[in-house]
Design a protein around this motif. Structure first.
Motif, PDB file in Angstrom:
ATOM      1  N   ALA A  65       0.867  -1.181   0.000  1.00 39.74           N
ATOM      2  CA  ALA A  65       0.000   0.000   0.000  1.00 39.74           C
ATOM      3  C   ALA A  65       0.904   1.232   0.000  1.00 39.74           C
ATOM      4  CB  ALA A  65      -0.904   0.005   1.236  1.00 39.74           C
ATOM      5  N   VAL A  66       0.468   2.286  -0.696  1.00 39.35           N
ATOM      6  CA  VAL A  66       1.297   3.482  -0.862  1.00 39.35           C
ATOM      7  C   VAL A  66       0.991   4.580   0.154  1.00 39.35           C
ATOM      8  CG1 VAL A  66       1.665   3.033  -3.319  1.00 39.35           C
ATOM      9  CG2 VAL A  66      -0.248   4.482  -2.587  1.00 39.35           C
ATOM     10  N   SER A  67      -0.015   4.367   1.010  1.00 34.82           N
ATOM     11  CA  SER A  67      -0.396   5.403   1.970  1.00 34.82           C
ATOM     12  C   SER A  67      -1.200   4.787   3.107  1.00 34.82           C
ATOM     13  CB  SER A  67      -1.250   6.479   1.280  1.00 34.82           C
ATOM     14  OG  SER A  67      -2.490   5.917   0.877  1.00 34.82           O
ATOM     15  N   GLY A  68      -1.434   5.594   4.130  1.00 32.85           N
ATOM     16  CA  GLY A  68      -2.293   5.149   5.223  1.00 32.85           C
ATOM     17  C   GLY A  68      -3.708   4.876   4.740  1.00 32.85           C
ATOM     18  N   ALA A  69      -4.203   5.726   3.856  1.00 33.61           N
ATOM     19  CA  ALA A  69      -5.553   5.530   3.313  1.00 33.61           C
ATOM     20  C   ALA A  69      -5.627   4.237   2.514  1.00 33.61           C
ATOM     21  CB  ALA A  69      -5.953   6.723   2.443  1.00 33.61           C
ATOM     22  N   ALA A  70      -4.593   3.937   1.718  1.00 37.31           N
ATOM     23  CA  ALA A  70      -4.571   2.692   0.957  1.00 37.31           C
ATOM     24  C   ALA A  70      -4.493   1.487   1.899  1.00 37.31           C
ATOM     25  CB  ALA A  70      -3.392   2.686  -0.015  1.00 37.31           C
ATOM     26  N   ALA A  71      -3.793   1.629   3.012  1.00 36.23           N
ATOM     27  CA  ALA A  71      -3.721   0.542   4.000  1.00 36.23           C
ATOM     28  C   ALA A  71      -5.088   0.307   4.645  1.00 36.23           C
ATOM     29  CB  ALA A  71      -2.678   0.863   5.067  1.00 36.23           C
ATOM     30  N   LEU A  72      -5.798   1.379   4.959  1.00 39.70           N
ATOM     31  CA  LEU A  72      -7.149   1.245   5.511  1.00 39.70           C
ATOM     32  C   LEU A  72      -8.049   0.497   4.531  1.00 39.70           C
ATOM     33  CD1 LEU A  72      -7.616   4.811   7.027  1.00 39.70           C
ATOM     34  CD2 LEU A  72      -7.588   2.666   8.311  1.00 39.70           C
ATOM     35  N   HIS A  73      -7.963   0.863   3.266  1.00 40.05           N
ATOM     36  CA  HIS A  73      -8.773   0.211   2.240  1.00 40.05           C
ATOM     37  C   HIS A  73      -8.395  -1.268   2.110  1.00 40.05           C
ATOM     38  CE1 HIS A  73     -11.169  -0.292  -1.345  1.00 40.05           C
ATOM     39  NE2 HIS A  73     -10.113  -0.773  -1.969  1.00 40.05           N
ATOM     40  N   ALA A  74      -7.098  -1.548   2.051  1.00 38.85           N
ATOM     41  CA  ALA A  74      -6.636  -2.932   1.911  1.00 38.85           C
ATOM     42  C   ALA A  74      -7.125  -3.787   3.078  1.00 38.85           C
ATOM     43  CB  ALA A  74      -5.110  -2.977   1.827  1.00 38.85           C
ATOM     44  N   CYS A  75      -7.076  -3.235   4.281  1.00 42.64           N
ATOM     45  CA  CYS A  75      -7.510  -3.991   5.466  1.00 42.64           C
ATOM     46  C   CYS A  75      -9.019  -4.170   5.508  1.00 42.64           C
ATOM     47  CB  CYS A  75      -7.002  -3.321   6.737  1.00 42.64           C
ATOM     48  SG  CYS A  75      -5.219  -3.508   6.962  1.00 42.64           S
ATOM     49  N   SER A  76      -9.756  -3.345   4.777  1.00 35.79           N
ATOM     50  CA  SER A  76     -11.203  -3.546   4.706  1.00 35.79           C
ATOM     51  C   SER A  76     -11.549  -4.677   3.733  1.00 35.79           C
ATOM     52  CB  SER A  76     -11.914  -2.255   4.288  1.00 35.79           C
ATOM     53  OG  SER A  76     -11.675  -1.959   2.925  1.00 35.79           O
ATOM     54  N   LEU A  77     -10.621  -4.998   2.839  1.00 37.63           N
ATOM     55  CA  LEU A  77     -10.840  -6.043   1.847  1.00 37.63           C
ATOM     56  C   LEU A  77     -10.282  -7.402   2.256  1.00 37.63           C
ATOM     57  CD1 LEU A  77      -9.806  -4.088  -1.375  1.00 37.63           C
ATOM     58  CD2 LEU A  77     -12.128  -4.537  -0.533  1.00 37.63           C
ATOM     59  N   ARG A  78      -9.304  -7.399   3.135  1.00 37.39           N
ATOM     60  CA  ARG A  78      -8.567  -8.618   3.430  1.00 37.39           C
ATOM     61  C   ARG A  78      -8.030  -8.586   4.849  1.00 37.39           C
ATOM     62  NH1 ARG A  78      -5.879 -11.993  -0.027  1.00 37.39           N
ATOM     63  NH2 ARG A  78      -4.379 -13.244   1.095  1.00 37.39           N
ATOM     64  N   ARG A  79      -7.876  -9.750   5.424  1.00 45.31           N
ATOM     65  CA  ARG A  79      -7.298  -9.895   6.763  1.00 45.31           C
ATOM     66  C   ARG A  79      -5.798 -10.155   6.628  1.00 45.31           C
ATOM     67  NH1 ARG A  79      -5.980  -9.444  11.412  1.00 45.31           N
ATOM     68  NH2 ARG A  79      -5.909 -11.098  12.932  1.00 45.31           N
TER      69      ARG A  79
END
Length: 163
Positions: A65-79
């Motif tokens: 992930a390239v940012s905190g926002a992208a990390a939040l999104h990634a964690c909403s899609l996958r564990r």
């Protein structure tokens, strides 16, 4: 990487670093194959790719992930078992992203790693479990993964229900 990972990775224009691989010899570490899912959130493409090479060499499945926002999104899609978060990134400070992710967590906690080259946190109160200074080394990553693996509940035997 698979097509499903593309949305977690850097934009095409950000891929200016060359790809490389890292071999970890079995003699170097007692358990080099961890089978954990790791999200690396860092705005710097070289730091992302280095961490990716290290964790993949240790047997992990790595997402970027390239940012905190992208990390939040990634964690909403996958564990993810482990989230390695750069503390200072555009589009969402790493500390704030970890705070939000901790608030969203259910019973099963994931491990959050504060990764920074400067300004280490005085404490880990944002929700981090451990601090990993940059540059990340194979030895530091292996030690981190050993601790995570030791805390994980054992996998059920084939045919047994998960609790």
């Amino acid at each position: 990487m698979t097509d499903s990972e593309d949305e977690l990775d850097a934009p095409a224009g950000d891929a200016v670093c060359s790809e490389f691989s890292l071999a970890v010899l079995p003699d170097d570490f007692s358990a080099p194959d961890f089978h954990l899912s790791v999200l690396v959130a860092d705005d710097h493409p070289t730091h992302r790719r280095c961490a990716q090479a290290i964790f993949e060499a240790l047997g992990c499945h790595v997402f970027l992930a390239v940012s905190g926002a992208a990390a939040l999104h990634a964690c909403s899609l996958r564990r993810f078992d482990v989230v390695v978060m750069d503390r200072h990134m555009p589009d969402g400070h790493g500390d704030e992203a970890v705070r939000r992710l901790r608030r969203r967590e259910g019973k099963v906690r994931r491990t959050f790693v504060a990764c920074c080259s400067s300004d280490p946190p005085r404490d880990l109160s944002a929700g981090y479990d451990v601090l990993a200074p940059k540059p990340l080394t194979v030895a530091a990553a292996a030690d981190l993964l050993r601790r995570v693996a030791a805390l994980a509940p054992p996998e059920p035997a084939p045919g047994e229900p998960r609790s």
